[in-house]
Design a protein around this motif. Structure first.
Motif, PDB file in Angstrom:
ATOM      1  N   THR A  28       3.014  -0.442   8.908  1.00  0.00           N
ATOM      2  CA  THR A  28       2.166   1.115   8.331  1.00  0.00           C
ATOM      3  C   THR A  28       1.996   1.116   7.759  1.00  0.00           C
ATOM      4  O   THR A  28       0.437   1.761   7.319  1.00  0.00           O
ATOM      5  N   ILE A  29       2.932   0.738   6.079  1.00  0.00           N
ATOM      6  CA  ILE A  29       1.847   0.896   5.021  1.00  0.00           C
ATOM      7  C   ILE A  29       0.432  -0.469   4.874  1.00  0.00           C
ATOM      8  O   ILE A  29      -0.517   0.067   4.586  1.00  0.00           O
ATOM      9  N   ALA A  30       0.956  -0.905   5.446  1.00  0.00           N
ATOM     10  CA  ALA A  30      -0.668  -2.172   5.359  1.00  0.00           C
ATOM     11  C   ALA A  30      -1.846  -1.913   6.663  1.00  0.00           C
ATOM     12  O   ALA A  30      -2.671  -1.877   6.299  1.00  0.00           O
ATOM     13  N   ALA A  31      -1.283  -0.422   7.769  1.00  0.00           N
ATOM     14  CA  ALA A  31      -2.379  -0.272   8.251  1.00  0.00           C
ATOM     15  C   ALA A  31      -2.748   0.808   7.988  1.00  0.00           C
ATOM     16  O   ALA A  31      -4.094   0.706   7.828  1.00  0.00           O
ATOM     17  N   ILE A  32      -2.334   1.857   6.334  1.00  0.00           N
ATOM     18  CA  ILE A  32      -2.916   2.977   6.648  1.00  0.00           C
ATOM     19  C   ILE A  32      -2.824   3.366   5.188  1.00  0.00           C
ATOM     20  O   ILE A  32      -3.248   3.996   4.218  1.00  0.00           O
ATOM     21  N   GLY A  33      -2.309   2.621   4.210  1.00  0.00           N
ATOM     22  CA  GLY A  33      -2.346   2.147   2.228  1.00  0.00           C
ATOM     23  C   GLY A  33      -1.341   2.838   2.080  1.00  0.00           C
ATOM     24  O   GLY A  33      -0.403   3.659   2.187  1.00  0.00           O
ATOM     25  N   GLU A  34      -0.845   2.408   0.959  1.00  0.00           N
ATOM     26  CA  GLU A  34       0.100   2.923  -0.143  1.00  0.00           C
ATOM     27  C   GLU A  34      -0.670   3.660  -0.452  1.00  0.00           C
ATOM     28  O   GLU A  34       1.298   4.487  -0.064  1.00  0.00           O
ATOM     29  N   LYS A  35      -0.737   4.391  -0.583  1.00  0.00           N
ATOM     30  CA  LYS A  35      -1.135   5.738  -0.571  1.00  0.00           C
ATOM     31  C   LYS A  35      -0.726   6.916  -0.021  1.00  0.00           C
ATOM     32  O   LYS A  35       0.412   7.505  -0.411  1.00  0.00           O
ATOM     33  N   PRO A  36      -1.460   7.076   1.331  1.00  0.00           N
ATOM     34  CA  PRO A  36      -1.232   7.294   1.978  1.00  0.00           C
ATOM     35  C   PRO A  36       0.268   7.754   2.543  1.00  0.00           C
ATOM     36  O   PRO A  36       1.424   8.574   2.422  1.00  0.00           O
TER      37      PRO A  36
END
Length: 202
Positions: A28-36
């Motif tokens: 999920t982090i890889a898909a949406i990014g760490e900040k989101p």
């Protein structure tokens, strides 16, 4: 009680994702990014924390449901001592280069476990057991999972798996103890009574 339960589910649930779904978390982090991800995580955690505080307060106002006879006076003194250790452990998570963090690796989680256990010793109501029992169960589970994850990652990678100091400083270790002790004293003698409505020392 319902608000407290919902708060515990949200707060501890958010903090348990890496325990029960580490692969999903990483994807999920890889898909949406760490900040989101951190933003959503923070919002859920804050909402859960607010519900815990409000729900705990409302449940206590409804009258205590005692589960066993009142604990002995000595349990309050032991709880105060254990809570002091808990504050020092939490401080160790933030003061860099201290020996405590190097020794226990996850001082924040261990501090939560000690804090929760201390409060279970000195309290006997249904709402206290629910709150502190839930935090103790989560902290123990998270600590064990972190140690297991660290061993697994360490066996497959040459990179360090936790942000622990490579060297320690006696001065910083002493500073950690002082910071934790001062924070404990401020909370125990002033903030606990004002915020929670219970004065640990009368």
């Amino acid at each position: 009680m319902l608000l407290l339960l919902l708060g515990l589910v949200l707060f501890l649930g958010a903090h348990s994702v890496r325990i029960v779904a580490d692969g999903w978390r990483a994807s999920t982090i890889a898909a949406i990014g760490e900040k989101p991800w951190k933003g959503a995580y923070s919002l859920v955690s804050i909402a859960g924390f607010v519900l815990i505080v409000v729900g705990f307060s409302l449940a206590r106002q409804q009258g205590p449901h005692l589960l066993w006879p009142a604990p002995s006076v000595w349990t309050r003194h032991l709880a105060a001592l254990l809570t002091l250790f808990a504050f020092i452990l939490v401080a160790a998570a933030y003061v860099p280069g201290n020996a405590i963090k190097l020794a226990v690796r996850d001082p924040m989680v261990l501090g939560v476990a000690v804090w929760a256990f201390a409060h279970l010793l000195a309290n006997n109501t249904e709402v206290d057991v629910l709150l502190f029992g839930a935090f103790l169960a989560w902290a123990v589970t998270d600590y064990v999972a972190a140690q297991k994850r660290r061993r697994t990652e360490g066996s497959t990678s040459a990179q360090p798996t936790a942000a622990v100091p490579k060297s320690v400083s006696g001065t910083k270790t002493v500073a950690t103890i002082v910071v934790g002790a001062v924070a404990w004293a401020v909370f125990a003698f002033w903030l606990h009574g004002w915020w929670i409505g219970v004065r640990p020392f009368g």
